[in-house]
Write an enzyme that holds these catalytic residues in place. Structure first.
Site, PDB file in Angstrom:
ATOM      1  N   HIS A 143       0.786  -1.232   0.000  1.00 54.96           N
ATOM      2  CA  HIS A 143       0.000   0.000   0.000  1.00 54.96           C
ATOM      3  C   HIS A 143       0.820   1.286   0.000  1.00 54.96           C
ATOM      4  O   HIS A 143       0.288   2.352  -0.305  1.00 54.96           O
ATOM      5  CB  HIS A 143      -0.955   0.020   1.202  1.00 54.96           C
ATOM      6  CG  HIS A 143      -2.101  -0.937   1.069  1.00 54.96           C
ATOM      7  ND1 HIS A 143      -3.007  -0.864   0.047  1.00 54.96           N
ATOM      8  CD2 HIS A 143      -2.480  -1.986   1.844  1.00 54.96           C
ATOM      9  CE1 HIS A 143      -3.900  -1.831   0.187  1.00 54.96           C
ATOM     10  NE2 HIS A 143      -3.604  -2.524   1.268  1.00 54.96           N
ATOM     11  N   GLN A 148      -2.390 -13.371   4.520  1.00 55.44           N
ATOM     12  CA  GLN A 148      -3.393 -12.452   5.047  1.00 55.44           C
ATOM     13  C   GLN A 148      -4.778 -12.855   4.551  1.00 55.44           C
ATOM     14  O   GLN A 148      -5.033 -12.883   3.340  1.00 55.44           O
ATOM     15  CB  GLN A 148      -3.068 -11.022   4.612  1.00 55.44           C
ATOM     16  CG  GLN A 148      -3.905  -9.968   5.311  1.00 55.44           C
ATOM     17  CD  GLN A 148      -3.244  -8.595   5.266  1.00 55.44           C
ATOM     18  OE1 GLN A 148      -2.025  -8.484   5.249  1.00 55.44           O
ATOM     19  NE2 GLN A 148      -4.048  -7.555   5.247  1.00 55.44           N
ATOM     20  N   GLU A 200      -8.517 -11.777   4.321  1.00 56.38           N
ATOM     21  CA  GLU A 200      -9.220 -10.499   4.424  1.00 56.38           C
ATOM     22  C   GLU A 200     -10.390 -10.381   3.447  1.00 56.38           C
ATOM     23  O   GLU A 200     -10.821  -9.281   3.114  1.00 56.38           O
ATOM     24  CB  GLU A 200      -8.234  -9.351   4.184  1.00 56.38           C
ATOM     25  CG  GLU A 200      -7.397  -9.494   2.920  1.00 56.38           C
ATOM     26  CD  GLU A 200      -6.290  -8.459   2.817  1.00 56.38           C
ATOM     27  OE1 GLU A 200      -6.376  -7.417   3.487  1.00 56.38           O
ATOM     28  OE2 GLU A 200      -5.323  -8.706   2.072  1.00 56.38           O
ATOM     29  N   ASP A 230     -10.165  -4.673   5.184  1.00 60.20           N
ATOM     30  CA  ASP A 230     -10.679  -5.277   3.958  1.00 60.20           C
ATOM     31  C   ASP A 230     -11.729  -6.327   4.259  1.00 60.20           C
ATOM     32  O   ASP A 230     -12.697  -6.483   3.509  1.00 60.20           O
ATOM     33  CB  ASP A 230      -9.538  -5.892   3.155  1.00 60.20           C
ATOM     34  CG  ASP A 230      -8.752  -4.849   2.384  1.00 60.20           C
ATOM     35  OD1 ASP A 230      -9.368  -3.931   1.826  1.00 60.20           O
ATOM     36  OD2 ASP A 230      -7.518  -4.935   2.343  1.00 60.20           O
TER      37      ASP A 230
END
Length: 258
Positions: free
Chosen positions: A44, A145, A147, A173
């Site tokens: 990000h 992850q 999400e 998310d």
């Protein structure tokens, strides 16, 4: 096995933070704060590939483990992060067992994986390839992850994948994906997180989660999570500046100055 991976898989409580400011100075400041590890946020933040290596090197100077959240599932990105000397990767948006297996393969050398051998920084630029190959598979942390709603539905299969060390919850998310945004969705989100943590621990994996504030750490630790990423350098910088300004304003108010 590295001390860091040992701590992860033994579920020792670890509190780190995201490193999003693309400069070694920011990493050094964060590394001196007492954090257990740093996670460089390549997904990000506006960080270039060459800066990843500079940031990992800055963490190494202070002997703080650095892992990298890669931009996606591409094996090339995982290899680049690990070749820089990172002690692990956090792979985002893992929603199926096949994606989790691919992350493991990209992170491990044969015969357990498919990572390519190269003369990068981790291998001493070619001078310590044999030494690095001998210990890398046992030392690299593979975190995936979860999400998405699909990941939530497949959590049992994901948690069963051999070679996954940490299953990390991305609450932001996840809340969007399962339509549990804001106060009205708080209970639904909490139930989803509990389901992920329970499945993770039942399969012998380490449970991790992002925590925007320190109070969240104790909340999820009570359910069995032990790997925490607390906010980020940018978030902590903003919060610290705001708190400092508020304190200065209060002091000025008490002294009668405008």
């Amino acid at each position: 096995m590295s001390g860091f991976r040992h701590k992860c898989i033994c579920r020792e409580s670890l509190v780190g933070s995201f490193a999003a400011i693309p400069h070694p100075v920011a990493v050094e400041v964060m590394a001196q704060s007492g954090l257990d590890f740093l996670c460089i946020d390549w997904e990000h933040a506006q960080i270039s590939r060459d800066m990843i290596e500079a940031m990992v090197r800055a963490a190494d100077i202070h002997r703080v483990p650095a892992i990298v959240r890669v931009p996606g599932h591409a094996p090339e990105a995982i290899a680049a992060a690990l070749d820089s000397g990172a002690q692990g990767v956090l792979v985002p948006r893992v929603s199926t067992a096949a994606q989790a297996q691919a992350a493991v393969k990209a992170s491990r050398y044969p015969p357990t994986g498919e990572r390519g051998v190269g003369p990068g920084r981790a291998a001493g630029y070619g001078y310590r390839i044999s030494e690095y190959l001998a210990q890398a598979n046992d030392s690299i942390v593979v975190a995936v992850q979860v999400e998405t709603s699909e990941g939530l539905a497949n959590i049992e299969a994901i948690a069963a994948v051999e070679g996954v060390d940490v299953i990390f919850v991305g609450p932001g998310d996840l809340s969007v994906s399962i339509d549990a945004i804001g106060p009205k969705g708080a209970d639904k989100l909490a139930q989803a997180i509990r389901r992920i943590i329970d499945a993770t621990i039942a399969h012998g994996r380490t449970s991790g989660i992002f925590c925007a504030k320190p109070q969240d750490v104790a909340r999820w630790a009570a359910l069995g999570a032990s790997f925490f990423i607390l906010a980020s350098d940018t978030m902590l910088l903003g919060a610290g500046a705001a708190a400092g300004k508020a304190s200065a304003d209060a002091e000025l108010g008490r002294s009668g100055r405008s």
